[in-house]
Design a protein around this motif. Structure first.
Motif, PDB file in Angstrom:
ATOM      1  N   LEU A   1      33.560  28.662  35.253  1.00 52.97           N
ATOM      2  CA  LEU A   1      33.462  27.871  34.029  1.00 52.97           C
ATOM      3  C   LEU A   1      33.708  28.685  32.764  1.00 52.97           C
ATOM      4  CD1 LEU A   1      30.353  25.647  34.883  1.00 52.97           C
ATOM      5  CD2 LEU A   1      32.774  25.044  35.054  1.00 52.97           C
ATOM      6  N   LEU A   2      33.323  29.941  32.757  1.00 49.31           N
ATOM      7  CA  LEU A   2      33.412  30.752  31.547  1.00 49.31           C
ATOM      8  C   LEU A   2      34.614  31.693  31.542  1.00 49.31           C
ATOM      9  CD1 LEU A   2      29.634  31.751  31.201  1.00 49.31           C
ATOM     10  CD2 LEU A   2      30.840  29.845  30.104  1.00 49.31           C
ATOM     11  N   GLY A   3      35.246  31.857  32.682  1.00 46.71           N
ATOM     12  CA  GLY A   3      36.354  32.794  32.788  1.00 46.71           C
ATOM     13  C   GLY A   3      35.958  33.976  33.649  1.00 46.71           C
ATOM     14  N   ARG A   4      36.683  34.191  34.753  1.00 45.69           N
ATOM     15  CA  ARG A   4      36.264  35.223  35.710  1.00 45.69           C
ATOM     16  C   ARG A   4      36.403  36.630  35.155  1.00 45.69           C
ATOM     17  NH1 ARG A   4      39.784  31.284  38.944  1.00 45.69           N
ATOM     18  NH2 ARG A   4      38.208  29.685  39.319  1.00 45.69           N
ATOM     19  N   ARG A   5      37.447  36.881  34.403  1.00 51.01           N
ATOM     20  CA  ARG A   5      37.625  38.213  33.837  1.00 51.01           C
ATOM     21  C   ARG A   5      36.502  38.523  32.849  1.00 51.01           C
ATOM     22  NH1 ARG A   5      40.151  40.630  29.444  1.00 51.01           N
ATOM     23  NH2 ARG A   5      41.283  42.579  29.857  1.00 51.01           N
ATOM     24  N   ARG A   6      36.142  37.550  32.041  1.00 55.43           N
ATOM     25  CA  ARG A   6      35.066  37.729  31.068  1.00 55.43           C
ATOM     26  C   ARG A   6      33.734  37.995  31.778  1.00 55.43           C
ATOM     27  NH1 ARG A   6      35.863  33.416  28.748  1.00 55.43           N
ATOM     28  NH2 ARG A   6      36.988  34.142  26.909  1.00 55.43           N
TER      29      ARG A   6
ATOM     30  N   ARG B   1      44.842  39.010  31.342  1.00 51.04           N
ATOM     31  CA  ARG B   1      44.125  37.820  30.886  1.00 51.04           C
ATOM     32  C   ARG B   1      44.826  36.591  31.450  1.00 51.04           C
ATOM     33  NH1 ARG B   1      40.863  39.072  26.429  1.00 51.04           N
ATOM     34  NH2 ARG B   1      41.226  41.164  25.599  1.00 51.04           N
ATOM     35  N   ALA B   2      44.052  35.551  31.701  1.00 44.31           N
ATOM     36  CA  ALA B   2      44.630  34.319  32.219  1.00 44.31           C
ATOM     37  C   ALA B   2      43.733  33.158  31.825  1.00 44.31           C
ATOM     38  CB  ALA B   2      44.770  34.368  33.741  1.00 44.31           C
ATOM     39  N   ALA B   3      44.316  31.986  31.777  1.00 45.65           N
ATOM     40  CA  ALA B   3      43.550  30.778  31.459  1.00 45.65           C
ATOM     41  C   ALA B   3      42.832  30.318  32.718  1.00 45.65           C
ATOM     42  CB  ALA B   3      44.476  29.690  30.931  1.00 45.65           C
ATOM     43  N   ASP B   4      41.762  31.059  33.085  1.00 41.89           N
ATOM     44  CA  ASP B   4      41.068  30.764  34.334  1.00 41.89           C
ATOM     45  C   ASP B   4      39.744  30.059  34.113  1.00 41.89           C
ATOM     46  OD1 ASP B   4      39.754  32.891  33.199  1.00 41.89           O
ATOM     47  OD2 ASP B   4      39.599  34.072  35.037  1.00 41.89           O
ATOM     48  N   ARG B   5      39.520  29.553  32.907  1.00 43.69           N
ATOM     49  CA  ARG B   5      38.289  28.806  32.652  1.00 43.69           C
ATOM     50  C   ARG B   5      38.426  27.387  33.179  1.00 43.69           C
ATOM     51  NH1 ARG B   5      36.105  29.709  26.613  1.00 43.69           N
ATOM     52  NH2 ARG B   5      34.473  28.388  27.521  1.00 43.69           N
ATOM     53  N   GLY B   6      37.435  26.943  33.912  1.00 46.17           N
ATOM     54  CA  GLY B   6      37.477  25.606  34.483  1.00 46.17           C
ATOM     55  C   GLY B   6      36.840  24.586  33.559  1.00 46.17           C
TER      56      GLY B   6
ATOM     57  N   ILE C   1      29.629  40.475  39.286  1.00 41.80           N
ATOM     58  CA  ILE C   1      30.832  41.245  39.619  1.00 41.80           C
ATOM     59  C   ILE C   1      31.500  40.738  40.893  1.00 41.80           C
ATOM     60  CG2 ILE C   1      31.680  43.526  40.319  1.00 41.80           C
ATOM     61  CD1 ILE C   1      29.391  44.723  38.601  1.00 41.80           C
ATOM     62  N   ALA C   2      30.739  40.626  41.982  1.00 37.26           N
ATOM     63  CA  ALA C   2      31.328  40.394  43.305  1.00 37.26           C
ATOM     64  C   ALA C   2      32.141  39.102  43.389  1.00 37.26           C
ATOM     65  CB  ALA C   2      30.244  40.435  44.377  1.00 37.26           C
ATOM     66  N   PRO C   3      31.600  37.939  43.012  1.00 35.54           N
ATOM     67  CA  PRO C   3      32.403  36.713  43.142  1.00 35.54           C
ATOM     68  C   PRO C   3      33.562  36.657  42.167  1.00 35.54           C
ATOM     69  CG  PRO C   3      30.292  36.226  42.113  1.00 35.54           C
ATOM     70  CD  PRO C   3      30.221  37.643  42.598  1.00 35.54           C
ATOM     71  N   ALA C   4      33.386  37.187  40.958  1.00 38.46           N
ATOM     72  CA  ALA C   4      34.473  37.153  39.977  1.00 38.46           C
ATOM     73  C   ALA C   4      35.627  38.040  40.424  1.00 38.46           C
ATOM     74  CB  ALA C   4      33.956  37.602  38.606  1.00 38.46           C
ATOM     75  N   ALA C   5      35.320  39.232  40.948  1.00 43.96           N
ATOM     76  CA  ALA C   5      36.381  40.136  41.388  1.00 43.96           C
ATOM     77  C   ALA C   5      37.143  39.549  42.574  1.00 43.96           C
ATOM     78  CB  ALA C   5      35.783  41.497  41.764  1.00 43.96           C
ATOM     79  N   LEU C   6      36.432  38.920  43.512  1.00 40.16           N
ATOM     80  CA  LEU C   6      37.102  38.312  44.662  1.00 40.16           C
ATOM     81  C   LEU C   6      37.979  37.143  44.228  1.00 40.16           C
ATOM     82  CD1 LEU C   6      37.595  38.101  47.683  1.00 40.16           C
ATOM     83  CD2 LEU C   6      35.481  36.774  47.880  1.00 40.16           C
ATOM     84  N   ALA C   7      37.485  36.297  43.323  1.00 41.01           N
ATOM     85  CA  ALA C   7      38.276  35.162  42.851  1.00 41.01           C
ATOM     86  C   ALA C   7      39.527  35.619  42.106  1.00 41.01           C
ATOM     87  CB  ALA C   7      37.419  34.280  41.943  1.00 41.01           C
ATOM     88  N   LEU C   8      39.405  36.655  41.288  1.00 38.43           N
ATOM     89  CA  LEU C   8      40.569  37.184  40.580  1.00 38.43           C
ATOM     90  C   LEU C   8      41.599  37.740  41.562  1.00 38.43           C
ATOM     91  CD1 LEU C   8      38.812  38.944  37.566  1.00 38.43           C
ATOM     92  CD2 LEU C   8      40.442  37.049  37.414  1.00 38.43           C
ATOM     93  N   THR C   9      41.128  38.367  42.630  1.00 32.61           N
ATOM     94  CA  THR C   9      42.042  38.879  43.643  1.00 32.61           C
ATOM     95  C   THR C   9      42.783  37.740  44.336  1.00 32.61           C
ATOM     96  OG1 THR C   9      40.613  40.802  44.028  1.00 32.61           O
ATOM     97  CG2 THR C   9      42.199  40.261  45.750  1.00 32.61           C
TER      98      THR C   9
END
Length: 507
Positions: free
Chosen positions: A79-84, A196-201, A123-131
């Motif tokens: 919801l907030l952006g995985r990279r953030r 950076r990417a528009a990854d906010r849901g 860290i863990a779920p955001a890094a996996l989702a970005l991958t």
């Protein structure tokens, strides 16, 4: 760079590989913190003045916060952006690690370890989702997950090695200072290399559902970890476990009525997520226990120093990295189900080998061979089950799927460690009168490894049963199973390579 449309073949942009390296380093950091304190616990205890219970909570505080908040961390990334969220988690993790190294009292140290767990849960779920977004389904994703599996296993084994080196060379505070420094470097790498990417849901954060499941997981993990010392009949333990059950039932009722549920039903529409998480929980139930009992046997029974104990984990780490690299290639030849089964049985064989350890044994005879076999099997199974648990998940739920598979592994690990530690302690405590203390201690470890081997053998059989059950339920008589796109589909653990580009779960 568009994270959803990057190349994944041999001509993939170099920046894509650099981003993967940064994300893998973030995962390595999380796994490192799980095991790096194990070798240093005796020094930490004397240095800070911890009691027996307090020493246990140096490990438990991290695992409790990590396991309880993973779902919330994954959804926050969606919801907030995985990279953030990843950058924020790394900042919290680095600050907490520095505070742990500077702690002069038990309370401050345990609080800092809990805050480390909070950062790790982001860290863990955001890094996996970005991958997953960086590498769309195809051979590239298989290779990326191979790297992911390699660093995950290497983090667990490398933590024991690094903890031994730092403790013996500069003292226990450097176990945490080194993590703080490394995390800071990873934060800079992610900020620089991950695009950076528009990854906010869209949608709202399910605050009620999140609070309920977080409290439920907290009660569950706390009850299980406390049971190791207080016993399963302790009033506090029973209250916590009962509270966890009640809260989980309440959570299920809440989720059925909310349009923006924390765990939306669409997450399980592929049929792979549920199977992957169930099998990952069983794998996790012996994972943490492995890195708990092996260093204890090496130090308390074989008399190895912290440095030698850490160095003794190197063969396991190398085997783990090798297994993760070859897992996608093996799956491409024999299929994902056969690969998962082979990995689980290989690890089970290694654990059964460890169950023959002797009180008058040696590292070369009793530890080296089985640790290599365990490392190979663990990484192969982990890579395939991670791919299975996130395969086919809608992109807007990628962070949640990553949080869910990490949650099942952590909760499975807490359950397994609590049960196996209780078993080992019981066997040791009820040793025959006159039996030498080291022999009684070793008997407890042997029992724990024997049960671990049985759990993984059962997990391998369950993977095959899920395959057969899925085939029967998905294929009407005389017809071939199809997916939502009308293409043939086999079962949760094997995809038809003709229906879609091969991924690591069916490469």
């Amino acid at each position: 760079m568009n994270l959803g449309r990057t190349k994944d073949g041999p001509d993939a942009p170099p920046r894509q590989g650099a981003a993967l390296a940064a994300l893998a380093a973030a995962q390595f950091t999380v796994m490192l913190a799980t095991s790096i304190v194990n070798v240093a616990l005796p020094q930490i205890r004397s240095g800070v003045g911890l009691s027996d219970g307090g020493t246990t909570w140096v490990v438990n505080a991290y695992g409790l916060a990590f396991g309880a908040l993973l779902l919330a961390g994954g959804r926050a990334g969606d919801l907030l952006g995985r990279r953030r969220v990843l950058l924020a988690g790394l900042a919290v993790f680095a600050g907490a690690s520095l505070a742990a190294g500077l702690a002069g009292s038990p309370g401050l140290l345990i609080a800092a370890r809990a805050l480390q767990g909070v950062g790790a849960a982001a860290i863990a779920p955001a890094a996996l989702a970005l991958t997953m977004n960086l590498f769309p389904p195809g051979p590239g994703r298989g290779r990326a997950l191979g790297v992911w599996g390699a660093v995950s296993g290497a983090g667990g084994a490398g933590g024991v090695l690094l903890g031994g080196v730092l403790t013996q060379a500069w003292g226990w505070p450097w176990v945490f200072h080194a993590v703080a420094l490394g995390t800071t470097l990873v934060l800079l790498a992610v900020a620089t290399l991950v695009p950076r990417a528009a990854d906010r849901g869209s949608g709202r954060f399910d605050l009620l559902g999140t609070a309920t499941v977080t409290l439920a997981l907290t009660c569950l993990v706390w009850g299980l970890t406390t049971a190791r010392g207080a016993g399963w009949t302790d009033a506090g333990v029973l209250t916590a476990l009962l509270g966890a059950v009640v809260l989980l039932v309440l959570f299920a009722r809440i989720e059925r009525r909310r349009p923006d549920a924390l765990i939306p039903p669409r997450l399980f529409t592929t049929g792979r997520v549920a199977a992957g998480n169930l099998l990952m929980a069983l794998l996790g139930s012996v994972w943490i226990a492995l890195f708990f009992f092996m260093p204890l046997y090496q130090q308390q029974v074989l008399g190895m120093s912290p440095l030698a104990t850490g160095a003794g984990q190197l063969p396991l780490a190398v085997a783990n990295m090798l297994g993760a690299v070859v897992a996608p290639r093996v799956a491409g030849r024999i299929g994902a189900t056969a690969t998962v089964t082979a990995g689980l049985l290989a690890e089970a064989a290694g654990l059964l080998w460890l169950s023959w350890m002797r009180a008058d044994g040696s590292y070369l005879v009793d530890v080296l061979g089985p640790s290599i076999l365990v490392g190979l099997g663990l990484s192969i199974a982990f890579v395939q089950l991670t791919a299975l648990a996130v395969d086919g998940v809608p992109r807007q739920d990628a962070g949640l799927a990553g949080g869910l598979v990490n949650t099942t592994r952590q909760v499975g690990g807490a359950i397994g460690l609590a049960a196996l530690a209780t078993l080992a302690g019981s066997v040791t405590a009820h040793a025959p009168t006159g039996q030498p203390p080291l022999e009684a201690l070793t008997a407890g470890y042997r029992a724990a490894f024997t049960v671990s081997a049985a759990v993984l053998t059962t997990t391998a059989l369950l993977a095959l049963l899920l395959t057969c059950a899925s085939r029967r339920s998905r294929r009407p008589r005389g017809t071939a199973p199809t997916g939502t796109d009308g293409q043939p589909r086999t079962h949760p653990l094997i995809q038809n390579p003709a229906a879609r580009p091969p991924s690591s779960s069916a490469s």
